[in-house]
Design a protein around this motif. Structure first.
Motif, PDB file in Angstrom:
ATOM      1  N   ARG A  84       1.129  -1.141  -0.184  1.00 11.04           N
ATOM      2  CA  ARG A  84       0.268  -0.088  -0.245  1.00 11.04           C
ATOM      3  C   ARG A  84       1.248   1.125   0.128  1.00 11.04           C
ATOM      4  NH1 ARG A  84      -1.717  -2.767   4.592  1.00 11.04           N
ATOM      5  NH2 ARG A  84      -1.517  -1.060   5.935  1.00 11.04           N
ATOM      6  N   GLY A  85       0.051   2.157  -0.622  1.00 11.54           N
ATOM      7  CA  GLY A  85       1.066   3.033  -0.703  1.00 11.54           C
ATOM      8  C   GLY A  85      -0.011   4.849  -1.462  1.00 11.54           C
ATOM      9  N   THR A  86       0.702   6.135  -1.017  1.00 12.57           N
ATOM     10  CA  THR A  86       0.590   6.761  -1.507  1.00 12.57           C
ATOM     11  C   THR A  86       1.315   7.971  -2.475  1.00 12.57           C
ATOM     12  OG1 THR A  86      -1.004   6.605   0.797  1.00 12.57           O
ATOM     13  CG2 THR A  86      -0.703   9.378  -0.312  1.00 12.57           C
ATOM     14  N   VAL A  87       0.303   8.830  -2.940  1.00 15.88           N
ATOM     15  CA  VAL A  87       1.185   9.125  -4.019  1.00 15.88           C
ATOM     16  C   VAL A  87       1.848  10.318  -3.573  1.00 15.88           C
ATOM     17  CG1 VAL A  87       1.572  10.427  -6.756  1.00 15.88           C
ATOM     18  CG2 VAL A  87       0.325   8.205  -6.472  1.00 15.88           C
ATOM     19  N   TYR A  88       2.800  10.728  -3.886  1.00 13.15           N
ATOM     20  CA  TYR A  88       3.528  11.981  -3.242  1.00 13.15           C
ATOM     21  C   TYR A  88       3.916  12.966  -4.611  1.00 13.15           C
ATOM     22  CZ  TYR A  88       6.931  15.305  -0.912  1.00 13.15           C
ATOM     23  OH  TYR A  88       7.430  16.262  -0.428  1.00 13.15           O
ATOM     24  N   SER A  89       4.327  12.344  -5.433  1.00 18.03           N
ATOM     25  CA  SER A  89       4.786  13.271  -6.374  1.00 18.03           C
ATOM     26  C   SER A  89       4.268  12.674  -7.521  1.00 18.03           C
ATOM     27  CB  SER A  89       5.725  14.494  -6.416  1.00 18.03           C
ATOM     28  OG  SER A  89       6.928  13.186  -6.295  1.00 18.03           O
ATOM     29  N   SER A  90       4.208  13.462  -8.552  1.00 17.74           N
ATOM     30  CA  SER A  90       3.816  12.470 -10.220  1.00 17.74           C
ATOM     31  C   SER A  90       4.299  13.998 -11.473  1.00 17.74           C
ATOM     32  CB  SER A  90       2.802  12.099 -10.244  1.00 17.74           C
ATOM     33  OG  SER A  90       2.848  11.392 -11.396  1.00 17.74           O
ATOM     34  N   THR A  91       5.359  13.376 -12.162  1.00 17.31           N
ATOM     35  CA  THR A  91       5.278  13.651 -13.527  1.00 17.31           C
ATOM     36  C   THR A  91       4.687  13.041 -15.011  1.00 17.31           C
ATOM     37  OG1 THR A  91       7.270  15.276 -14.573  1.00 17.31           O
ATOM     38  CG2 THR A  91       8.043  13.763 -13.507  1.00 17.31           C
ATOM     39  N   THR A  92       3.859  13.755 -15.624  1.00 15.20           N
ATOM     40  CA  THR A  92       4.661  13.023 -16.617  1.00 15.20           C
ATOM     41  C   THR A  92       5.357  13.219 -17.695  1.00 15.20           C
ATOM     42  OG1 THR A  92       2.103  13.271 -16.739  1.00 15.20           O
ATOM     43  CG2 THR A  92       2.679  12.893 -18.765  1.00 15.20           C
ATOM     44  N   VAL A  93       5.988  11.886 -19.021  1.00 12.56           N
ATOM     45  CA  VAL A  93       6.769  11.753 -18.961  1.00 12.56           C
ATOM     46  C   VAL A  93       6.244  12.345 -20.991  1.00 12.56           C
ATOM     47  CG1 VAL A  93       9.305  10.764 -20.151  1.00 12.56           C
ATOM     48  CG2 VAL A  93       8.585  11.367 -17.629  1.00 12.56           C
ATOM     49  N   TYR A  94       6.372  13.089 -22.038  1.00  8.06           N
ATOM     50  CA  TYR A  94       6.452  13.091 -22.854  1.00  8.06           C
ATOM     51  C   TYR A  94       6.089  12.557 -23.913  1.00  8.06           C
ATOM     52  CZ  TYR A  94       2.297  14.984 -20.391  1.00  8.06           C
ATOM     53  OH  TYR A  94       1.526  16.257 -19.604  1.00  8.06           O
ATOM     54  N   LYS A  95       5.715  11.563 -24.756  1.00 10.47           N
ATOM     55  CA  LYS A  95       6.643  11.098 -25.550  1.00 10.47           C
ATOM     56  C   LYS A  95       6.263  11.135 -27.503  1.00 10.47           C
ATOM     57  CE  LYS A  95       9.605   7.872 -24.431  1.00 10.47           C
ATOM     58  NZ  LYS A  95      11.258   8.365 -23.990  1.00 10.47           N
ATOM     59  N   ARG A  96       7.357  11.368 -28.383  1.00 10.00           N
ATOM     60  CA  ARG A  96       6.798  12.106 -29.117  1.00 10.00           C
ATOM     61  C   ARG A  96       5.962  10.238 -29.831  1.00 10.00           C
ATOM     62  NH1 ARG A  96      12.089  14.270 -32.382  1.00 10.00           N
ATOM     63  NH2 ARG A  96      11.625  16.296 -31.349  1.00 10.00           N
ATOM     64  N   LEU A  97       4.680  10.612 -30.636  1.00 10.12           N
ATOM     65  CA  LEU A  97       4.177   9.466 -31.432  1.00 10.12           C
ATOM     66  C   LEU A  97       5.049   8.677 -32.250  1.00 10.12           C
ATOM     67  CD1 LEU A  97       1.099  11.592 -32.328  1.00 10.12           C
ATOM     68  CD2 LEU A  97       1.114   9.730 -30.274  1.00 10.12           C
ATOM     69  N   PRO A  98       4.972   7.231 -32.018  1.00  7.44           N
ATOM     70  CA  PRO A  98       4.062   6.600 -31.397  1.00  7.44           C
ATOM     71  C   PRO A  98       4.099   6.275 -30.547  1.00  7.44           C
ATOM     72  CG  PRO A  98       5.469   5.448 -32.685  1.00  7.44           C
ATOM     73  CD  PRO A  98       6.195   6.459 -33.310  1.00  7.44           C
ATOM     74  N   GLU A  99       5.034   5.921 -29.483  1.00  6.38           N
ATOM     75  CA  GLU A  99       5.164   5.644 -28.365  1.00  6.38           C
ATOM     76  C   GLU A  99       4.542   6.077 -27.310  1.00  6.38           C
ATOM     77  OE1 GLU A  99       8.948   6.053 -26.882  1.00  6.38           O
ATOM     78  OE2 GLU A  99      10.108   5.889 -29.060  1.00  6.38           O
TER      79      GLU A  99
END
Length: 125
Positions: free
Chosen positions: A53-68
């Motif tokens: 069990r856990g709780t999200v402390y922080s998050s960031t989205t890594v944006y990839k070029r299509l088609p990834e």
């Protein structure tokens, strides 16, 4: 025999167990796995099962070029106390929010080492 926490960590995961190192004297867990208890210099380290069990402390989205596919990198506060870096899967990376309850899952890619990811806990989405 020398203590090899990284090898032991992967062995536990390969056997389907999410384990944490802990100070044998106090039972206080820590992450990442180490041969020496942080702040004490003691080699009195034991393995204990993690609840997952856990709780999200922080998050960031890594944006990839299509088609990834885009993905996130998150810090998760484990119920046992330590914080670990991982990913939150099963949800769009942009929908991961701080404070979200998550549950650990062991992934084992073909030809690779097992690792821990998290998914939203029941009712957390």
């Amino acid at each position: 025999m020398p203590i090899q926490p990284d090898l032991e960590w992967h062995q536990h995961l390969a056997e389907g167990r999410f384990m944490l190192c802990a100070d044998a004297a106090t039972g206080v867990p820590f992450y990442p796995p180490r041969a020496i208890v942080p702040g004490k210099g003691s080699e009195d380290v034991v393995w204990i099962p993690a609840s997952g069990r856990g709780t999200v402390y922080s998050s960031t989205t890594v944006y990839k070029r299509l088609p990834e596919t885009n993905y996130n990198v998150a810090l998760v506060d484990l119920a046992e106390g330590p914080r670990m870096m991982s990913r939150i899967e099963g949800i769009d990376p942009a929908d991961v929010v701080i404070g979200m309850a998550v549950t650990a899952r062991i992934e084992w890619p073909e030809g690779g080492d097992p690792f821990v990811v998290f998914v939203p806990a029941e009712g957390a989405e």
